[in-house]
Design a protein around this motif. Structure first.
Motif, PDB file in Angstrom:
ATOM      1  N   GLY A   1      10.670   6.096  -3.304  1.00  0.00           N
ATOM      2  CA  GLY A   1      11.310   4.979  -2.623  1.00  0.00           C
ATOM      3  C   GLY A   1      11.594   5.267  -1.166  1.00  0.00           C
ATOM      4  O   GLY A   1      11.265   4.461  -0.279  1.00  0.00           O
ATOM      5  N   THR A   2      12.198   6.402  -0.896  1.00  0.00           N
ATOM      6  CA  THR A   2      12.559   6.708   0.492  1.00  0.00           C
ATOM      7  C   THR A   2      11.328   6.963   1.356  1.00  0.00           C
ATOM      8  O   THR A   2      11.255   6.493   2.488  1.00  0.00           O
ATOM      9  N   LEU A   3      10.358   7.681   0.812  1.00  0.00           N
ATOM     10  CA  LEU A   3       9.142   7.966   1.565  1.00  0.00           C
ATOM     11  C   LEU A   3       8.346   6.690   1.843  1.00  0.00           C
ATOM     12  O   LEU A   3       7.844   6.491   2.956  1.00  0.00           O
ATOM     13  N   SER A   4       8.242   5.813   0.856  1.00  0.00           N
ATOM     14  CA  SER A   4       7.463   4.589   1.058  1.00  0.00           C
ATOM     15  C   SER A   4       8.099   3.672   2.097  1.00  0.00           C
ATOM     16  O   SER A   4       7.398   3.052   2.902  1.00  0.00           O
ATOM     17  N   VAL A   5       9.421   3.591   2.120  1.00  0.00           N
ATOM     18  CA  VAL A   5      10.081   2.767   3.144  1.00  0.00           C
ATOM     19  C   VAL A   5       9.921   3.415   4.517  1.00  0.00           C
ATOM     20  O   VAL A   5       9.676   2.719   5.514  1.00  0.00           O
ATOM     21  N   ALA A   6      10.015   4.731   4.581  1.00  0.00           N
ATOM     22  CA  ALA A   6       9.818   5.419   5.861  1.00  0.00           C
ATOM     23  C   ALA A   6       8.403   5.194   6.389  1.00  0.00           C
ATOM     24  O   ALA A   6       8.211   4.924   7.587  1.00  0.00           O
ATOM     25  N   ILE A   7       7.409   5.285   5.514  1.00  0.00           N
ATOM     26  CA  ILE A   7       6.022   5.050   5.923  1.00  0.00           C
ATOM     27  C   ILE A   7       5.844   3.608   6.384  1.00  0.00           C
ATOM     28  O   ILE A   7       5.214   3.345   7.424  1.00  0.00           O
ATOM     29  N   THR A   8       6.390   2.669   5.634  1.00  0.00           N
ATOM     30  CA  THR A   8       6.288   1.259   6.011  1.00  0.00           C
ATOM     31  C   THR A   8       6.922   1.027   7.375  1.00  0.00           C
ATOM     32  O   THR A   8       6.336   0.362   8.245  1.00  0.00           O
TER      33      THR A   8
ATOM     34  N   VAL B   1       0.831  -1.203   0.000  1.00  0.00           N
ATOM     35  CA  VAL B   1       0.000   0.000   0.000  1.00  0.00           C
ATOM     36  C   VAL B   1       0.870   1.259   0.000  1.00  0.00           C
ATOM     37  O   VAL B   1       0.622   2.193  -0.772  1.00  0.00           O
ATOM     38  N   ALA B   2       1.886   1.291   0.855  1.00  0.00           N
ATOM     39  CA  ALA B   2       2.761   2.477   0.915  1.00  0.00           C
ATOM     40  C   ALA B   2       3.498   2.680  -0.408  1.00  0.00           C
ATOM     41  O   ALA B   2       3.609   3.811  -0.897  1.00  0.00           O
ATOM     42  N   GLY B   3       3.990   1.598  -0.993  1.00  0.00           N
ATOM     43  CA  GLY B   3       4.688   1.698  -2.271  1.00  0.00           C
ATOM     44  C   GLY B   3       3.785   2.204  -3.376  1.00  0.00           C
ATOM     45  O   GLY B   3       4.163   3.108  -4.142  1.00  0.00           O
ATOM     46  N   ALA B   4       2.582   1.643  -3.458  1.00  0.00           N
ATOM     47  CA  ALA B   4       1.640   2.071  -4.495  1.00  0.00           C
ATOM     48  C   ALA B   4       1.190   3.514  -4.265  1.00  0.00           C
ATOM     49  O   ALA B   4       1.101   4.302  -5.223  1.00  0.00           O
ATOM     50  N   ALA B   5       0.931   3.871  -3.013  1.00  0.00           N
ATOM     51  CA  ALA B   5       0.485   5.232  -2.719  1.00  0.00           C
ATOM     52  C   ALA B   5       1.545   6.252  -3.146  1.00  0.00           C
ATOM     53  O   ALA B   5       1.226   7.260  -3.786  1.00  0.00           O
ATOM     54  N   CYS B   6       2.794   5.982  -2.817  1.00  0.00           N
ATOM     55  CA  CYS B   6       3.866   6.920  -3.185  1.00  0.00           C
ATOM     56  C   CYS B   6       4.092   6.937  -4.701  1.00  0.00           C
ATOM     57  O   CYS B   6       4.276   8.002  -5.293  1.00  0.00           O
ATOM     58  N   PHE B   7       4.067   5.778  -5.320  1.00  0.00           N
ATOM     59  CA  PHE B   7       4.262   5.680  -6.771  1.00  0.00           C
ATOM     60  C   PHE B   7       3.207   6.499  -7.510  1.00  0.00           C
ATOM     61  O   PHE B   7       3.529   7.316  -8.377  1.00  0.00           O
ATOM     62  N   TYR B   8       1.942   6.289  -7.165  1.00  0.00           N
ATOM     63  CA  TYR B   8       0.863   6.975  -7.880  1.00  0.00           C
ATOM     64  C   TYR B   8       0.754   8.447  -7.466  1.00  0.00           C
ATOM     65  O   TYR B   8       0.490   9.310  -8.308  1.00  0.00           O
TER      66      TYR B   8
ATOM     67  N   HIS C   1       8.809  -6.730  10.202  1.00  0.00           N
ATOM     68  CA  HIS C   1       9.075  -7.718   9.151  1.00  0.00           C
ATOM     69  C   HIS C   1       9.948  -7.018   8.105  1.00  0.00           C
ATOM     70  O   HIS C   1       9.433  -6.458   7.119  1.00  0.00           O
ATOM     71  N   PRO C   2      11.275  -7.001   8.301  1.00  0.00           N
ATOM     72  CA  PRO C   2      12.169  -6.253   7.413  1.00  0.00           C
ATOM     73  C   PRO C   2      12.008  -6.514   5.914  1.00  0.00           C
ATOM     74  O   PRO C   2      12.155  -5.573   5.132  1.00  0.00           O
ATOM     75  N   PRO C   3      11.677  -7.741   5.459  1.00  0.00           N
ATOM     76  CA  PRO C   3      11.499  -7.917   4.015  1.00  0.00           C
ATOM     77  C   PRO C   3      10.418  -7.028   3.408  1.00  0.00           C
ATOM     78  O   PRO C   3      10.415  -6.794   2.196  1.00  0.00           O
ATOM     79  N   ALA C   4       9.524  -6.499   4.229  1.00  0.00           N
ATOM     80  CA  ALA C   4       8.487  -5.595   3.714  1.00  0.00           C
ATOM     81  C   ALA C   4       9.098  -4.335   3.114  1.00  0.00           C
ATOM     82  O   ALA C   4       8.513  -3.728   2.211  1.00  0.00           O
ATOM     83  N   GLY C   5      10.280  -3.949   3.578  1.00  0.00           N
ATOM     84  CA  GLY C   5      10.962  -2.801   2.989  1.00  0.00           C
ATOM     85  C   GLY C   5      11.322  -3.039   1.537  1.00  0.00           C
ATOM     86  O   GLY C   5      11.297  -2.119   0.716  1.00  0.00           O
ATOM     87  N   ALA C   6      11.637  -4.284   1.206  1.00  0.00           N
ATOM     88  CA  ALA C   6      11.915  -4.620  -0.196  1.00  0.00           C
ATOM     89  C   ALA C   6      10.630  -4.596  -1.019  1.00  0.00           C
ATOM     90  O   ALA C   6      10.627  -4.137  -2.160  1.00  0.00           O
TER      91      ALA C   6
END
Length: 172
Positions: A107-114, A77-84, A125-130
């Motif tokens: 990329g940086t914002l989505s990982v920070a949000i996650t 969700v964070a990745g898609a939200a930042c991408f779009y 769950h660190p793999p979620a950052g990937a």
């Protein structure tokens, strides 16, 4: 039910290594087979660290099924939200078209949000950052791809939980 010691706690390092490697192979092969059958990306980079956590360190908090499901869901969700939100739809992915300021922000914002959300929820769950980077950098972004990622995450988590419960006698 009393849990037996996990593979890391066993004296036989070769047995623990074989357990982790063998089950990682089985679960990722199953996921890849589903992806081949559906012609969808059911095998992607962040699943590797997830299965490694499940089978190398099943006693670790980050290896809990809930953490994997919540972590990857938040990452998607964070990745898609930042991408779009940054208007990257229709642009070549960062690996294909090159890293731009917009991709760096996404990329940086989505990982920070996650990280923020998972820390607040106490579900590391660190793999979620990937997962969030795979999406926010434009590698997998189309709705069918995101659904395939979600399906693969559920499959890997259920298979990991079931195998550890069956073979180690533990429920988490």
């Amino acid at each position: 039910m009393t849990a037996r010691p996990g593979p890391r706690m066993r004296a036989n390092r070769a047995g623990a290594s074989g357990y982790a490697a063998g089950l990682s192979l089985v679960v990722l092969a199953l996921t890849g087979a589903v992806g081949l059958a559906l012609k969808q990306p059911w095998l992607f980079p962040s699943l590797g660290p997830t299965v490694m956590l499940f089978f190398e360190s099943p006693e670790n908090e980050a290896s809990r099924p809930k953490n994997a499901l919540v972590g990857h869901a938040v990452g998607l969700v964070a990745g898609a939200a930042c991408f779009y939100a940054l208007g990257l739809s229709g642009q070549p992915s960062a690996p294909d078209g090159g890293l731009t300021v917009s991709y760096v922000v996404a990329g940086t914002l989505s990982v920070a949000i996650t990280t923020l959300v998972l820390t607040l929820l106490k579900t590391p769950h660190p793999p979620a950052g990937a997962t969030t980077l795979i999406v926010s950098l434009g590698i997998l972004t189309q709705p069918p791809q995101l659904l395939a990622m979600a399906g693969a995450i559920v499959l890997v988590t259920l298979a990991g939980w079931a195998l550890n419960t069956l073979l180690l006698g533990r429920e988490r």
